[in-house]
Design an enzyme around this catalytic site. Structure first.
Site, PDB file in Angstrom:
ATOM      1  N   GLY A  36       0.789  -1.223   0.000  1.00 48.95           N
ATOM      2  CA  GLY A  36       0.000   0.000   0.000  1.00 48.95           C
ATOM      3  C   GLY A  36       0.823   1.276   0.000  1.00 48.95           C
TER       4      GLY A  36
ATOM      5  NE  ARG B 276       3.200 -10.231  -1.584  1.00 51.21           N
ATOM      6  CZ  ARG B 276       2.624  -9.060  -1.579  1.00 51.21           C
ATOM      7  NH1 ARG B 276       3.246  -8.015  -2.035  1.00 51.21           N
ATOM      8  NH2 ARG B 276       1.400  -8.926  -1.131  1.00 51.21           N
TER       9      ARG B 276
HETATM   10  P1  ADP Z   1       0.026  -3.609  -5.189  1.00 44.47           P
HETATM   11  O1  ADP Z   1       1.484  -3.711  -5.194  1.00 44.47           O
HETATM   12  O2  ADP Z   1      -0.508  -2.502  -4.352  1.00 44.47           O
HETATM   13  O3  ADP Z   1      -0.626  -4.938  -4.950  1.00 44.47           O
HETATM   14  P2  ADP Z   1      -0.397  -4.023  -7.979  1.00 44.47           P
HETATM   15  O4  ADP Z   1       0.599  -3.466  -8.913  1.00 44.47           O
HETATM   16  O5  ADP Z   1      -0.288  -5.467  -7.686  1.00 44.47           O
HETATM   17  O6  ADP Z   1      -0.380  -3.159  -6.667  1.00 44.47           O
HETATM   18  O7  ADP Z   1      -1.822  -3.706  -8.566  1.00 44.47           O
HETATM   19  C1  ADP Z   1      -2.998  -3.817  -7.803  1.00 44.47           C
HETATM   20  C2  ADP Z   1      -4.009  -4.659  -8.506  1.00 44.47           C
HETATM   21  O8  ADP Z   1      -4.286  -4.145  -9.784  1.00 44.47           O
HETATM   22  C3  ADP Z   1      -3.537  -6.071  -8.774  1.00 44.47           C
HETATM   23  O9  ADP Z   1      -3.810  -6.931  -7.721  1.00 44.47           O
HETATM   24  C4  ADP Z   1      -4.370  -6.480  -9.967  1.00 44.47           C
HETATM   25  O10 ADP Z   1      -5.551  -7.057  -9.531  1.00 44.47           O
HETATM   26  C5  ADP Z   1      -4.624  -5.178 -10.664  1.00 44.47           C
HETATM   27  N1  ADP Z   1      -3.790  -5.146 -11.862  1.00 44.47           N
HETATM   28  C6  ADP Z   1      -2.526  -4.739 -11.998  1.00 44.47           C
HETATM   29  N2  ADP Z   1      -2.083  -4.896 -13.252  1.00 44.47           N
HETATM   30  C7  ADP Z   1      -3.106  -5.417 -13.950  1.00 44.47           C
HETATM   31  C8  ADP Z   1      -3.287  -5.823 -15.303  1.00 44.47           C
HETATM   32  N3  ADP Z   1      -2.301  -5.715 -16.192  1.00 44.47           N
HETATM   33  N4  ADP Z   1      -4.469  -6.326 -15.653  1.00 44.47           N
HETATM   34  C9  ADP Z   1      -5.454  -6.428 -14.757  1.00 44.47           C
HETATM   35  N5  ADP Z   1      -5.372  -6.070 -13.476  1.00 44.47           N
HETATM   36  C10 ADP Z   1      -4.203  -5.567 -13.071  1.00 44.47           C
END
Ligand code: ADP
Ligand code: MG
Ligand code: MG
Length: 902
Positions: free
Chosen positions: A107, A343
């Site tokens: 977050g 992870r």
């Molecule tokens: P955090 O590090 O806060 O978890 P993320 O980079 O994982 O942030 O992004 C948050 C959420 O956004 C992911 O859990 C996913 O569900 C969604 N998300 C990120 N990239 C994609 C994508 N390319 N397509 C669909 N959903 C995505």
């Protein structure tokens, strides 16, 4: 002229070019996306911009040369692979721009989804989705919202407010009830918000959106909350974040789409099984944002059996591959499963042990690896007493678990009131917005400390940890009103005198008194839970891993104990001897009177008779300890504190004298004591007449103690036990001091021991820097060294612990002058260097020299590793830290195996 060849630095990696071991360069998220790609799991294609690019950007404020070109190249490749172009009005490629540092910072950093949408391509997106207008406009409004908030610092509430407004107009609380027209309207509202705050239109050019989003992710590394978080978690400030550009897949395409998170085992308990949450028709951030209620992952089986089965298979695959608990983020787009993140998952202390044990059972890892997967801090957490949380107790607030433990007591708001009530025998919890050095007495008097502000390095947190007091800090739902002597939380008012309970491990706050119980792990160490027969996976795992640590470790673990009861408990906890038995408590209580006689003695006879009266008392104390430690070594430290510490305080004596005079009583003794206290007053007692210096100026004092030790050892041995006394001389700085004490002691020992077979060692503490620096000389006269790292730290830094921890340590931690208090964990560079010098030079002079440590560092995980590296023979710590030291000594041995040539 030779052609100048410039090799451009590589800043961008395709997923196929990375792997999980490249976290430094690609960040955790990127490295693991690459790993999943190479495992053949369905990861949406994308590329990673390295942490090096981020660092270069943060250093200069500009994208490094070559980065823009490399992004363009990788983007083209991505467009070819996807058969779509970024910004194509008819069939646009959309991407997410995701931060991802080496260590996960939940977050803390930023993600922007749906990059590439604009007023034209939103129409194309809808057409491509079979005329799904609702989906297209929903995606667009999300882009403006995330882009505005993350990239342009538009206050997020404004968007949320507009969304609420739209739902209210529609008469619903569920965003799924908003149709395409509503969402189109929302996009207009969002755009206005955007213009209002940024002074410009929402950027329509997709490549500009992409570049600005990438830049924002770079910059989020230095956002204040990220800086604060890193400091708390001791994550280095200079790592930078990678940026992942990932082609979008859509969980918001309808009821056959959705998004979720999954764990391969329960991260709370470690139990095997499927844990997770799923949300239909949603994009990723909705799951964490708690916008709608998720369903348990198991229900996906009914919704979409094919995807569910596939997900389970991938989870098993990932766990087998990482050989550990994995957490996973996924999205289902019209029945097709996509893996978006994995992870090695965070877990509680209990889960860490249970999972490590299970993985050994399953043959996935060996016991060395299991030992590596747990740590002493986790074990210590499992040993704190726990609240017995029955159904009726619900937390009213949650802050930061700043100093572990479970405490209940009456609420007080001032230090003075805490002291007052504690003096009446009440348990109190000191509640403040934040604490400052003036609160110190109240903190000492309280069972626990609760603050509504401040993190893990706030004054309250630092001081509480130093004192081993339970503390919850930063419980910001609590509104503290000190003048009114009350706080409010969750709509309730808590007044001074009301009872609250705080859990310094979880950070949870409860109203009323929650009963406390000893943890199962302590019951096991105490011997009241049999690990072979109890049906408790945690106890079984702890037992198994501890046994392995014991088998592997080279460091012995002793305890600091002054009484038979402490010695017995520590022995049950696995102590292999006593490393520090302080003798000063033997001068307290009703024995003070004898100490007074000793101090006031005007003639040799008077002094000798006082010492003669102390001798049998001390002998009995030692007998009890030797009996308990039958067969194990016991290091007894000759008296260390200045003698005037055993006299009443000056003010009290002055009052006594005045009162007695008033009444016409005989005040001779009081006056003599008063005079003695005045005479013996020291400006710097820490550096005054104490330790070996006392033994050298007060004839017969050390001799009496040596005799008591030797006589006790002989008596216990004659009674059939084995006493192994080691006499330790404190505060030695020069070999001559030790030689003088030793010559006298050896005479007495020879006389007392006779042919009893008792062997008494004589050694010294190394706690004055000069002793460390002349260890070669001192070793000529010492059979063992024990590092007194508390004093050694004080004297090496030139500050006294009592004066500094409350006064300025918080500031030093804030400034990063130290990452952790040098009293908590040994300062390797300074104090540690003294230890190393003394160990090396001492051993050079006397190869069989026994080396140990008896400061509190003996029970600190990181310090234990240091003492292992330096090659000490044992560490000694308080009884409760003994299991922690055993575990860490085992870990140190396993971790240095192979590279350790000793
Ligand atoms: P955090 O590090 O806060 O978890 P993320 O980079 O994982 O942030 O992004 C948050 C959420 O956004 C992911 O859990 C996913 O569900 C969604 N998300 C990120 N990239 C994609 C994508 N390319 N397509 C669909 N959903 C995505
Ligand atoms: Mg994520
Ligand atoms: Mg000392």
């Amino acid at each position: 002229m030779a052609a100048q060849e410039t090799v451009e630095h590589k800043y961008v990696y395709d997923f196929a070019e990375g792997n999980k071991d490249l976290k430094d360069l690609l960040g955790g998220k990127g490295a693991n996306l690459a790993e999943m790609t190479n495992l053949g799991l369905p990861v949406p294609p994308g590329f990673i911009i390295t942490t090096e690019a981020c660092k270069a950007y943060l250093a200069t404020g500009e994208e490094p040369a070559g980065l823009a070109g490399q992004i363009a190249t990788h983007l083209e490749a991505l467009e070819r692979e996807m058969g779509r172009r970024l910004g194509d009005p008819d069939d646009p490629l959309l991407v997410s721009v995701r931060s991802g540092a080496k260590f996960s910072m939940p977050g803390m950093m930023e993600t922007v989804l749906n990059v590439g949408l604009n007023d034209r391509s939103v129409v194309g997106l809808s057409a491509q989705a079979g005329g799904n207008d609702r989906f297209a406009w929903d995606s667009y409004r999300r882009l403006i919202q995330m882009f505005g908030k993350t990239v342009c610092e538009v206050p997020g509430e404004e968007f949320e407010h507009a969304l609420d407004e739209a739902k209210r107009a529609k008469g619903t609380t569920n965003d799924l009830d908003l149709d395409a027209d509503d969402l189109r309207g929302l996009v207009d509202a969002y755009k206005k918000i955007f213009v209002k705050h940024t002074g410009r239109e929402f950027p329509q050019e997709p490549r500009e959106q992409l570049d600005l989003a990438i830049r924002a992710v770079f910059e989020s590394w230095n956002a204040e909350r990220a800086v604060v978080y890193r400091r708390q978690e001791r994550i280095p400030a200079d790592l930078g974040t990678a940026v992942n550009v990932v082609s979008m897949v859509f969980g918001n395409l309808g009821p056959d789409s959705g998004t979720g998170v999954a764990f391969t085992r329960d991260p709370g308990s470690g139990a095997q099984g499927i844990y997770g949450d799923y949300l239909t028709n949603a994009q990723g951030e909705d799951v964490v944002a708690g916008i709608r209620n998720t369903v348990p992952l198991q229900e996906l089986e009914q919704l979409d059996k094919k995807s569910y089965d596939e997900l389970l298979a991938f989870m098993a695959r990932l766990e087998g591959h990482y050989k550990d608990l994995c957490d996973i983020e996924f999205t289902i787009e019209r029945g097709k499963l996509w893996m978006l993140q994995t992870r090695v998952g965070k877990r509680t202390a209990a889960a860490a042990f249970v999972i490590a044990g299970q993985l050994v059972d399953e043959g996935v890892i060996d016991l060395d690896e299991a030992l590596h997967r747990v740590n002493g801090a986790q074990l210590a957490q499992l040993m704190f007493p726990r609240f017995r949380l029955d159904h009726e107790f619900q937390p009213v607030a949650k802050g930061i678990g700043a100093s572990p433990g479970a405490a209940s007591g009456k609420v007080v708001f001032t230090s003075a009131r805490a002291v007052e009530l504690a003096a009446e025998g009440e348990a109190v919890i000191l509640v403040r917005r934040e604490t400052n050095p003036d609160d110190l007495n109240g903190m000492i008097a309280a069972q626990g400390i609760l603050t509504s502000r401040g993190g893990k390095t706030s004054h309250a947190a630092v001081v509480a940890r130093g004192m081993g007091k339970t503390c919850v800090s930063g419980a910001d739902e609590i509104d503290v009103n000190v003048p009114a002597k009350r706080f409010t939380v969750a709509g309730q008012t808590v007044n001074e005198g009301d009872i609250v309970s705080i859990d310094g491990t979880t950070g949870k706050v409860y109203l009323g008194e929650v009963p406390v119980m000893p943890s199962e792990v302590v019951q096991y160490f105490e011997g009241s839970l049999d690990p072979e027969h109890v049906d408790n996976p945690l106890v079984r795992a702890v037992h198994r891993i501890m046994s392995h640590a014991d088998a592997k470790r080279r460091l012995a673990v002793r305890t600091n104990a002054d009484t038979g009861a402490d010695a017995a408990r520590a022995r049950r906890f696995g102590a292999q001897g006593i490393g520090l038995c302080r003798t000063e408590h033997m001068f307290l209580g009703d024995r003070r009177e004898l100490v007074e006689r000793l101090i006031l003695a005007r003639t040799d006879d008077e002094r000798e008779s006082a010492l003669a009266a102390l001798l049998p008392l001390q002998r009995d104390d030692f007998k009890e300890i030797f009996r308990e430690m039958d067969g194990l070594p016991v290091t007894v430290r000759l008296i260390d504190p200045p003698l005037h510490e055993f006299l009443p305080p000056l003010e009290q004596l002055a009052v006594n004298v005045a009162v007695a005079q008033e009444r016409g009583e005989d005040v001779a003794k009081e006056e003599a004591l008063l005079a003695a206290v005045r005479r013996m007053h020291e400006e710097n007692p820490m550096l005054g007449l104490r330790g070996v210096r006392l033994g050298l100026v007060i004839p017969g004092l050390f001799a009496m103690q040596v005799r008591a030790i030797a006589e006790a050892a002989v008596a216990v041995t004659r009674a059939g036990a084995v006493a192994k006394p080691e006499i330790m001389v404190p505060l030695v700085g020069a070999v001559q001091e030790l030689e003088t004490v030793r010559a006298e002691a050896e005479k007495i020992i020879a006389e007392v021991v006779g042919d009893s077979g008792v062997e008494v060692l004589i050694g010294t503490m190394i706690e004055v820097p000069r002793a460390a620096l002349t260890a070669g000389q001192i070793a000529e006269a010492a059979q063992f060294f024990s590092f007194g790292t508390n004093d050694l730290t004080q004297m090496a830094w030139g500050f006294s612990r009592d004066d500094v921890e409350g006064a300025f340590f918080w500031r030093y931690l804030e400034l990063g002058i130290f990452g952790i208090s040098p009293f908590e964990s040994i300062d390797r560079d300074g104090v540690g260097r003294l230890v190393r010098i003394a160990a090396e030079e001492g051993r050079a002079a006397r190869p069989e020299l026994k080396l140990g440590v008896c400061g509190e560092h003996g029970g600190d995980p990181d310090s234990v590793h240091f003492f292992h590296e330096v090659g000490l023979d044992y560490v000694s710590c308080s009884p409760f830290r003994v299991p922690v030291a055993r575990l860490e000594a085992g870990r140190a041995a396993v971790e240095t195996d192979g590279s350790d040539s000793r």
